[in-house]
Scaffold this motif. Structure first.
Motif, PDB file in Angstrom:
ATOM      1  N   TYR A 125      84.498  72.404  89.173  1.00 43.85           N
ATOM      2  CA  TYR A 125      83.342  72.581  88.284  1.00 43.85           C
ATOM      3  C   TYR A 125      83.434  71.641  87.091  1.00 43.85           C
ATOM      4  N   GLY A 126      82.276  71.387  86.527  1.00 45.38           N
ATOM      5  CA  GLY A 126      82.168  70.623  85.295  1.00 45.38           C
ATOM      6  C   GLY A 126      81.053  71.201  84.443  1.00 45.38           C
ATOM      7  N   PHE A 127      80.915  70.658  83.235  1.00 47.00           N
ATOM      8  CA  PHE A 127      79.910  71.167  82.297  1.00 47.00           C
ATOM      9  C   PHE A 127      78.899  70.073  81.948  1.00 47.00           C
ATOM     10  N   HIS A 128      77.624  70.477  81.835  1.00 41.65           N
ATOM     11  CA  HIS A 128      76.639  69.753  81.057  1.00 41.65           C
ATOM     12  C   HIS A 128      76.615  70.389  79.668  1.00 41.65           C
ATOM     13  N   LEU A 129      76.091  69.681  78.697  1.00 37.11           N
ATOM     14  CA  LEU A 129      75.951  70.203  77.344  1.00 37.11           C
ATOM     15  C   LEU A 129      74.472  70.384  77.027  1.00 37.11           C
ATOM     16  N   ILE A 130      74.079  71.585  76.617  1.00 35.84           N
ATOM     17  CA  ILE A 130      72.719  71.822  76.128  1.00 35.84           C
ATOM     18  C   ILE A 130      72.728  71.675  74.615  1.00 35.84           C
ATOM     19  N   VAL A 131      71.911  70.764  74.104  1.00 37.63           N
ATOM     20  CA  VAL A 131      71.806  70.540  72.668  1.00 37.63           C
ATOM     21  C   VAL A 131      70.465  71.084  72.192  1.00 37.63           C
ATOM     22  N   SER A 132      70.511  72.019  71.243  1.00 37.63           N
ATOM     23  CA  SER A 132      69.272  72.618  70.725  1.00 37.63           C
ATOM     24  C   SER A 132      69.107  72.408  69.220  1.00 37.63           C
ATOM     25  N   ASN A 133      70.132  71.891  68.575  1.00 38.82           N
ATOM     26  CA  ASN A 133      70.071  71.618  67.135  1.00 38.82           C
ATOM     27  C   ASN A 133      70.681  70.234  66.921  1.00 38.82           C
ATOM     28  N   VAL A 134      69.828  69.242  66.796  1.00 41.42           N
ATOM     29  CA  VAL A 134      70.282  67.857  66.722  1.00 41.42           C
ATOM     30  C   VAL A 134      70.658  67.521  65.282  1.00 41.42           C
ATOM     31  N   THR A 135      71.916  67.158  65.063  1.00 39.40           N
ATOM     32  CA  THR A 135      72.374  66.738  63.749  1.00 39.40           C
ATOM     33  C   THR A 135      72.981  65.342  63.847  1.00 39.40           C
ATOM     34  N   THR A 136      73.075  64.687  62.715  1.00 45.21           N
ATOM     35  CA  THR A 136      73.661  63.349  62.685  1.00 45.21           C
ATOM     36  C   THR A 136      75.117  63.387  63.129  1.00 45.21           C
ATOM     37  N   ASP A 137      75.834  64.434  62.733  1.00 47.74           N
ATOM     38  CA  ASP A 137      77.240  64.536  63.111  1.00 47.74           C
ATOM     39  C   ASP A 137      77.403  64.698  64.624  1.00 47.74           C
ATOM     40  N   ILE A 138      76.521  65.481  65.238  1.00 45.64           N
ATOM     41  CA  ILE A 138      76.575  65.639  66.702  1.00 45.64           C
ATOM     42  C   ILE A 138      76.313  64.301  67.380  1.00 45.64           C
ATOM     43  N   LEU A 139      75.303  63.589  66.914  1.00 43.64           N
ATOM     44  CA  LEU A 139      74.944  62.314  67.548  1.00 43.64           C
ATOM     45  C   LEU A 139      76.038  61.267  67.382  1.00 43.64           C
TER      46      LEU A 139
END
Length: 508
Positions: A125-139
Motif C-alpha cells: 500500500y501507499g498514500f495519496h495526500l488530500i490537501v484542503s488548507n493550502v498554505t505557503t509552508d505546505i507548498l
C-alpha cells in the motif's frame, strides 16, 4: 537457478501482448527472476503453481481507495479492506491521508494514517495526500518533505464538498508546486455551487429521497468542472488526473485535451459502467431507504447511453486507469448510510457518498475482455485490461520500477485466472461471499465470467480460491515509498491555446 516458485501452463499477459504459450515464470526472493521454458530442474524444491491454461496478469493496482478515514467511521479497516483486495486479485492499493480544513500542516495526517495502516495490511500500500488548507509552508516545505521522506508523490484536490473544496487560485498554486516537484495532481471535478443550488431547490420542494441525489449532481456540474480543471492545468502546464469520471461530455473534454497532447489523464470506476440511477429507487422489503446504499459522487447516471459512452472511452484509450473508489460506508448503521434518515425522514444530502468495490473491480472488467467474450462483444483486449488495472497506475504513481508488469526484476505480484470457460471461475457476485467489512455490495447479483484463482504478492500466495481462500496474513503488506510519477498521456511544454510562445515566462 533454483527458484522458490515456478508458475507453469499459464498464458502471460503484458500491457502490449499475450506472450507465447509454454512460458514459465520463475520466482526467487519475492521477485520475478526468469521468464522462459523448462525452468524446473529435476531436483528442484520449488513450489509449482499450475495455471492450467488460465491467464496470468500482473497483480492489480487499485490507485483510488478510501480506507479508515475519519469521515468514514463505519465499515472497512485496513485489515478488512486489504483482505478483500487480495481476494479480488489486487496486490497494491493507494489510499488517502487527508488533511482537515483547520490544520495548518499535512504532516499530522500522514503520521496518523501510518499508525492506522502499520501492521494491518494484507497487500502492499501507499498514500495519496488530500490537501484542503493550502498554505505557503505546505507548498514550499511540506510537499517536498513528504516526497523525499515518505515517498508520497501524489496529491488529491477537491472542487466540491464544503470541508474540502479549494478555490481556483489554490488549485493553481498546488498544481504549480506539484509540477515543480514531479508529483501527480488528482482532481475531484464537480461544480460545487451548481450542486448547492439544486439541493436547496430539491429540499425546498421536499424532494429528499435517495433518487434525488442523482438529480442534485447533474452531469453539467461534472462537465463544467472538468473543463475548468483542464483549463487551469493548461494555464500552468501541469499534468493532472481527473478522478472517477462519469459523464460523456466531461470525458470528451479530456479526449479533446489529449488530442492536443496535453498531459490530462482520466479515471473511471465500475459503478459508472454497470449501474444506473434507478438503483437509487430500489427497495428491499419495507425498506424505502434501501437505494441510499448506492449514493456516490459523481452520482450514478440515468441512461444506458451514459454507460455506453464510458465504455467507448475505455475502448478508445481516453481513460488511463480503472479504479474502484472504494468508499466503505456501512448501510445499516446509524453513522453509516442511515445517518441520512433524520427523524425517519430521508435526506439524501446527509448520506455519506461512496460505494464499496475493491474486491469486485478486477472480475467486473476482466469479464468484459476477449478472455471471456467473443471479439465482437468484448469491450477491451487483455493488454488494455493490464494497462487499466495495473501498468498505467504503476507509471502514473511512481511504482513502475517494481509493480504493474510481469518483468524480470519486478515484484512477483501476479493474478492467475481460471482457464477460459471453466465453470469454477463463473461467479454471481453476492455480499455473503465477499471479504470486505461493509454490509452490502452495489453489484449484488451481477454475474462475472471469471474470478482470480490465485493472488500472489511478492512471491507468496495470499489468495487461493480452490483451497484456503485468504492464504496470506495481516501485516504481510508493506508500505511503498514511491518515485516521481510518469506522464502517461501527452507531454509537458505545450503552449496554452491563445498564448504566445514563451508567454508563461513572464509570470511563472
Amino acid at each position: 537457478m533454483d527458484f522458490d516458485t515456478v508458475i507453469i501452463n499459464g498464458l502471460i499477459v503484458t500491457a502490449s501482448e499475450i506472450l507465447p504459450e509454454g512460458l514459465q515464470i520463475g520466482i526467487k526472493d519475492g521477485k520475478i527472476a526468469s521468464i522462459g521454458r523448462k525452468l524446473l530442474r529435476s531436483d528442484s524444491s520449488a513450489r509449482v503453481i499450475d495455471a492450467a491454461g488460465g491467464y496470468v496478469t500482473p497483480g492489480g493496482i487499485d490507485s483510488h481507495v478510501h480506507i479508515a478515514q475519519d469521515n468514514s467511521p463505519t465499515g472497512d479497516t485496513w485489515e478488512t479492506a486489504t483482505r478483500s483486495a487480495v481476494a479480488g486479485g489486487t496486490t497494491t492499493v493507494l489510499a488517502f491521508a487527508s488533511q482537515k480544513r483547520h490544520e495548518e500542516s499535512v504532516l499530522p495526517a500522514v503520521k496518523a494514517y501510518h499508525e492506522k495502516a502499520n501492521g494491518q495490511a494484507h497487500c502492499d500500500y501507499g498514500f495519496h495526500l488530500i490537501v484542503s488548507n493550502v498554505t505557503t509552508d505546505i507548498l514550499n516545505n511540506e510537499l517536498p518533505a513528504v516526497l523525499s521522506s515518505e515517498g508520497i508523490t501524489s496529491v488529491k484536490l477537491y472542487m466540491t464538498y464544503e470541508p474540502l473544496k479549494l478555490t481556483d487560485k489554490d488549485l493553481l498554486h498546488v498544481m504549480l508546486a506539484c509540477r515543480k516537484l514531479g508529483m501527480t495532481t488528482m482532481i475531484h471535478a464537480e461544480n460545487s455551487d451548481m450542486i448547492s443550488l439544486v439541493i436547496e431547490g430539491l429540499e425546498r420542494n421536499n424532494r429528499t429521497e435517495p433518487f434525488y441525489h442523482a438529480i442534485a449532481r447533474p452531469r453539467i456540474a461534472e462537465d463544467e468542472a472538468s473543463y475548468r480543471a483542464i483549463s487551469l492545468a493548461e494555464l500552468v502546464d501541469a499534468p493532472i488526473l481527473i478522478v472517477h469520471m462519469s459523464s460523456e461530455k466531461a470525458v470528451q473534454h479530456v479526449r479533446d485535451a489529449q488530442t492536443r497532447l496535453l498531459p490530462i489523464h482520466a479515471e473511471t470506476c465500475p459503478h459508472y459502467l454497470f449501474l444506473l440511477s434507478d438503483e437509487l429507487r430500489s427497495c428491499h422489503g419495507h425498506d424505502q431507504f434501501h437505494g441510499a446504499r448506492n449514493i456516490c459522487a459523481p452520482p450514478l447516471r440515468h441512461s444506458i447511453s451514459d454507460l455506453e459512452a464510458l465504455w467507448r472511452g475505455i475502448a478508445n484509450g481516453s481513460f488511463t486507469v480503472w479504479s474502484s473508489d472504494h468508499a466503505p460506508h456501512t448501510y445499516d448503521h446509524p453513522l453509516g448510510k442511515k445517518i441520512g434518515l433524520v427523524n425517519g425522514i430521508p435526506r439524501f444530502s446527509k448520506v455519506p457518498n461512496g460505494v464499496p468495490g475493491l474486491e469486485t473491480r478486477l472480475p467486473l472488467l476482466f469479464s468484459q475482455t476477449t478472455a471471456c467474450l467473443p471479439s465482437d462483444k468484448a469491450r477491451l483486449s487483455l493488454p488494455q485490461f493490464v494497462q487499466l488495472t495495473a501498468a498505467n497506475a504503476a507509471k502514473l504513481y511512481g511504482l513502475a520500477d517494481r509493480k504493474g508488469a510481469i518483468t524480470i526484476g519486478f515484484d512477483a505480484d501476479i493474478t492467475i485466472w481460471y482457464p477460459q470457460g471453466d465453470p469454477k471461475g463463473q461467479v454471481e457476485i453476492q455480499q455473503k461471499h465477499l471479504h470486505h467489512g461493509v454490509d452490502f455490495t452495489p453489484f449484488e447479483g451481477i454475474k462475472v465470467q471469471n474470478w482470480p484463482r490465485y493472488t500472489i504478492l511478492r512471491g507468496e500466495v495470499v489468495w487461493d480460491r480452490d483451497s484456503a481462500g485468504i492464504a496470506g496474513t495481516k501485516g504481510f503488506g508493506q508500505y511503498l515509498k514511491r518515485n516521481k510519477g510518469q506522464i502517461v498521456v501527452g507531454r509537458l511544454g505545450q503552449t496554452a491555446e491563445g498564448m504566445s510562445e514563451g508567454e508563461r515566462d513572464f509570470w511563472m
